[in-house]
Design an enzyme around this catalytic site. Structure first.
Site, mmCIF file in Angstrom:
data_model
loop_
_atom_site.group_PDB
_atom_site.id
_atom_site.type_symbol
_atom_site.label_atom_id
_atom_site.label_comp_id
_atom_site.label_asym_id
_atom_site.label_seq_id
_atom_site.Cartn_x
_atom_site.Cartn_y
_atom_site.Cartn_z
ATOM 1 C CG ASP A 24 85.783 -155.622 22.184
ATOM 2 O OD1 ASP A 24 85.211 -154.578 21.510
ATOM 3 O OD2 ASP A 24 86.993 -155.796 22.188
ATOM 4 C CB ALA A 48 85.133 -144.321 18.124
ATOM 5 C CE1 TYR A 49 92.451 -149.185 15.035
ATOM 6 C CE2 TYR A 49 91.146 -148.223 13.020
ATOM 7 C CZ TYR A 49 92.583 -149.486 14.057
ATOM 8 O OH TYR A 49 93.711 -149.245 13.742
ATOM 9 C CB THR A 50 90.572 -142.457 17.214
ATOM 10 O OG1 THR A 50 91.151 -142.447 18.244
ATOM 11 C CG2 THR A 50 88.405 -142.151 18.220
ATOM 12 C CG ASP A 90 85.933 -133.031 10.923
ATOM 13 O OD1 ASP A 90 86.359 -134.170 11.808
ATOM 14 O OD2 ASP A 90 86.909 -132.306 10.459
ATOM 15 C CE1 TYR A 113 87.753 -142.306 12.823
ATOM 16 C CE2 TYR A 113 87.686 -140.564 12.323
ATOM 17 C CZ TYR A 113 86.941 -141.146 13.537
ATOM 18 O OH TYR A 113 87.093 -140.470 14.751
ATOM 19 C CD1 TRP A 138 90.008 -131.417 12.159
ATOM 20 C CD2 TRP A 138 91.445 -129.363 12.263
ATOM 21 N NE1 TRP A 138 90.218 -131.212 10.934
ATOM 22 C CE2 TRP A 138 91.110 -130.662 10.902
ATOM 23 C CE3 TRP A 138 92.229 -129.002 13.206
ATOM 24 C CZ2 TRP A 138 91.702 -129.384 10.293
ATOM 25 C CZ3 TRP A 138 92.455 -127.935 11.785
ATOM 26 C CH2 TRP A 138 92.285 -128.289 10.569
HETATM 27 N N1 LIG Z 1 89.789 -137.152 18.125
HETATM 28 C C1 LIG Z 1 89.695 -136.448 17.088
HETATM 29 O O1 LIG Z 1 90.876 -135.345 16.637
HETATM 30 C C2 LIG Z 1 88.349 -137.184 16.881
HETATM 31 C C3 LIG Z 1 87.579 -136.088 16.028
HETATM 32 C C4 LIG Z 1 86.192 -136.252 15.616
HETATM 33 C C5 LIG Z 1 85.435 -137.456 15.956
HETATM 34 N N2 LIG Z 1 86.086 -137.918 17.190
HETATM 35 C C6 LIG Z 1 84.839 -139.006 18.218
HETATM 36 O O2 LIG Z 1 85.267 -138.554 19.544
HETATM 37 C C7 LIG Z 1 85.225 -139.254 19.602
HETATM 38 C C8 LIG Z 1 86.223 -139.170 21.369
HETATM 39 O O3 LIG Z 1 87.824 -139.844 20.557
HETATM 40 P P1 LIG Z 1 88.872 -139.679 21.269
HETATM 41 O O4 LIG Z 1 89.968 -138.767 20.589
HETATM 42 O O5 LIG Z 1 88.753 -139.142 22.620
HETATM 43 O O6 LIG Z 1 88.908 -140.876 21.063
HETATM 44 P P2 LIG Z 1 90.463 -142.582 21.666
HETATM 45 O O7 LIG Z 1 91.618 -141.042 22.843
HETATM 46 O O8 LIG Z 1 91.577 -142.853 21.146
HETATM 47 O O9 LIG Z 1 89.965 -143.318 22.836
HETATM 48 C C9 LIG Z 1 88.680 -143.670 22.521
HETATM 49 C C10 LIG Z 1 88.239 -144.814 23.132
HETATM 50 O O10 LIG Z 1 87.327 -145.362 22.628
HETATM 51 C C11 LIG Z 1 88.009 -147.056 23.508
HETATM 52 N N3 LIG Z 1 87.816 -147.997 22.069
HETATM 53 C C12 LIG Z 1 88.545 -148.692 21.028
HETATM 54 N N4 LIG Z 1 87.940 -150.010 21.082
HETATM 55 C C13 LIG Z 1 87.148 -150.107 21.422
HETATM 56 C C14 LIG Z 1 86.028 -151.281 21.763
HETATM 57 N N5 LIG Z 1 86.566 -152.310 20.965
HETATM 58 N N6 LIG Z 1 85.221 -151.563 22.871
HETATM 59 C C15 LIG Z 1 85.081 -150.682 23.700
HETATM 60 N N7 LIG Z 1 86.525 -149.810 23.581
HETATM 61 C C16 LIG Z 1 87.095 -149.502 22.765
HETATM 62 C C17 LIG Z 1 89.453 -147.145 23.433
HETATM 63 O O11 LIG Z 1 89.994 -147.681 24.888
HETATM 64 P P3 LIG Z 1 91.689 -148.961 24.872
HETATM 65 O O12 LIG Z 1 92.375 -147.511 24.831
HETATM 66 O O13 LIG Z 1 90.718 -149.646 25.877
HETATM 67 O O14 LIG Z 1 91.227 -149.641 23.709
HETATM 68 C C18 LIG Z 1 89.587 -145.528 24.023
HETATM 69 O O15 LIG Z 1 89.659 -144.631 25.498
HETATM 70 C C19 LIG Z 1 85.500 -141.282 18.976
HETATM 71 O O16 LIG Z 1 83.784 -141.309 18.606
HETATM 72 C C20 LIG Z 1 85.786 -139.998 18.050
HETATM 73 O O17 LIG Z 1 85.529 -140.535 17.100
HETATM 74 C C21 LIG Z 1 87.590 -137.423 17.321
#
Ligand SMILES: NC(=O)c1ccc[n+]([C@@H]2O[C@H](COP(=O)([O-])OP(=O)(O)OC[C@H]3O[C@@H](n4cnc5c(N)ncnc54)[C@H](OP(=O)(O)O)[C@@H]3O)[C@@H](O)[C@H]2O)c1
Length: 274
Positions: A24, A48-50, A90, A113, A138
């Protein structure tokens, strides 16, 4: 979503997958123990907490994961001699620009966020000396709940969809992003970069293209404003990230429309789309 595609795309090096069950990121000892046991050359922090709207309701969680979590990873990686790749967003920008954002443009996040991810970036820069930060936007991919998936699902039950037309950004396919992260790590990239699929659109235009490419043109789709949508988190009206920092390294991402085509093909292959 991104982590799953990283594991699929990165077959040129030894990869050690780590989920929240392995460590964690909020708990420094767990992160340190994981890195001490695995001793990676690079640590790629995609966790991340997304939940953008959820972050408004739970700012403590957003900051604990996205800011303190990034700091914990940066400290442990630095101490154990692992270089660090951090994925940011972004949403660190306020959306008032009239041209695509460059990595050194001033940041001014509008929502919790974005603030928590900006604090994560700061922690990486402060607590590590050998880092690369890639801001992206996105995201969509076959391994997660994402906008195209929601549009496709909604189009199965509703004759008309309403989609926000006054926010513009660059949709990015997690497979393309995963390949680019792999290539950046392999070329020892440093500094802050912008990594999205090329081109830009509004959420409305994105939805229209999803329905067109999925041959669901008969579904009516109506543009609405951000105010009409009434979401808890404020979002930037314009968050297109410039490809110049990638192009300067001789790298290029595919256009988002082509990336969308690849995503739909992947869904068809997995039997999730007719
Ligand atoms: N999604 C978007 O549109 C977007 C846009 C811009 C940037 N990003 C960035 O891109 C990255 C990947 O995004 P994604 O959409 O692939 O994310 P995601 O599908 O929401 O996955 C996030 C992952 O983080 C893990 N996580 C959450 N809390 C945690 C903790 N306390 N300790 C360890 N692991 C933890 C989750 O694991 P569990 O499920 O086991 O909790 C999950 O596997 C992130 O850094 C996000 O900020 C995303």
């Amino acid at each position: 979503m991104l982590g799953t595609d990283l594991l699929k795309e990165w077959d040129t090096d030894e990869l050690i997958p780590a989920s929240s069950q392995d460590a964690d990121v909020r708990i420094a000892e767990q992160v340190h123990r994981l890195l001490a046991r695995t001793r990676p050359d690079w640590t790629v922090l995609t966790a991340a907490y997304t939940d953008v709207d959820g972050s408004e309701r739970n700012p403590e969680t957003a900051f604990a994961v996205n800011a303190s979590g990034a700091e914990n990873v940066a400290r442990a990686a630095k101490e154990l001699g692992s270089r660090l790749f951090f994925v940011s967003t972004d949403y660190v920008f306020d959306g008032t620009s009239t041209r695509p954002y460059e990595p050194d443009d001033p940041i001014a996040p509008l929502n919790v966020y974005g603030q928590s991810k900006a604090a994560g970036e700061k922690a990486i820069r402060e607590h590590h000396s050998d880092w690369c930060i890639a801001r992206t936007s996105w995201l969509f991919g076959a391994a997660g709940a994402c906008f195209p998936e929601k549009i496709l699902r909604a189009s199965e039950t509703r004759p008309e969809l309403t989609v926000v037309a006054d926010q513009v950004g660059s949709p990015t396919f997690t497979r393309d992003l995963a390949r680019m992260i792999r290539d950046l790590v392999r070329m020892d990239a440093r500094g802050t970069l912008h990594v999205t699929n090329e081109g830009s659109c509004s959420w409305f235009e994105f939805a229209r293209e999803i329905l067109r490419q999925a041959s669901r043109d008969s579904i009516r789709i109506k543009p609405i404003t951000t105010a009409d949508a009434g979401r808890p988190a404020i979002r930037p009206a314009y968050s297109v990230l410039s490809p110049a920092s990638l192009n300067a390294r001789g790298l290029r991402m595919p256009d988002w429309r082509d990336a969308l085509g690849c995503y739909l093909k992947e869904l068809r292959k997995q039997g999730k789309l007719a």
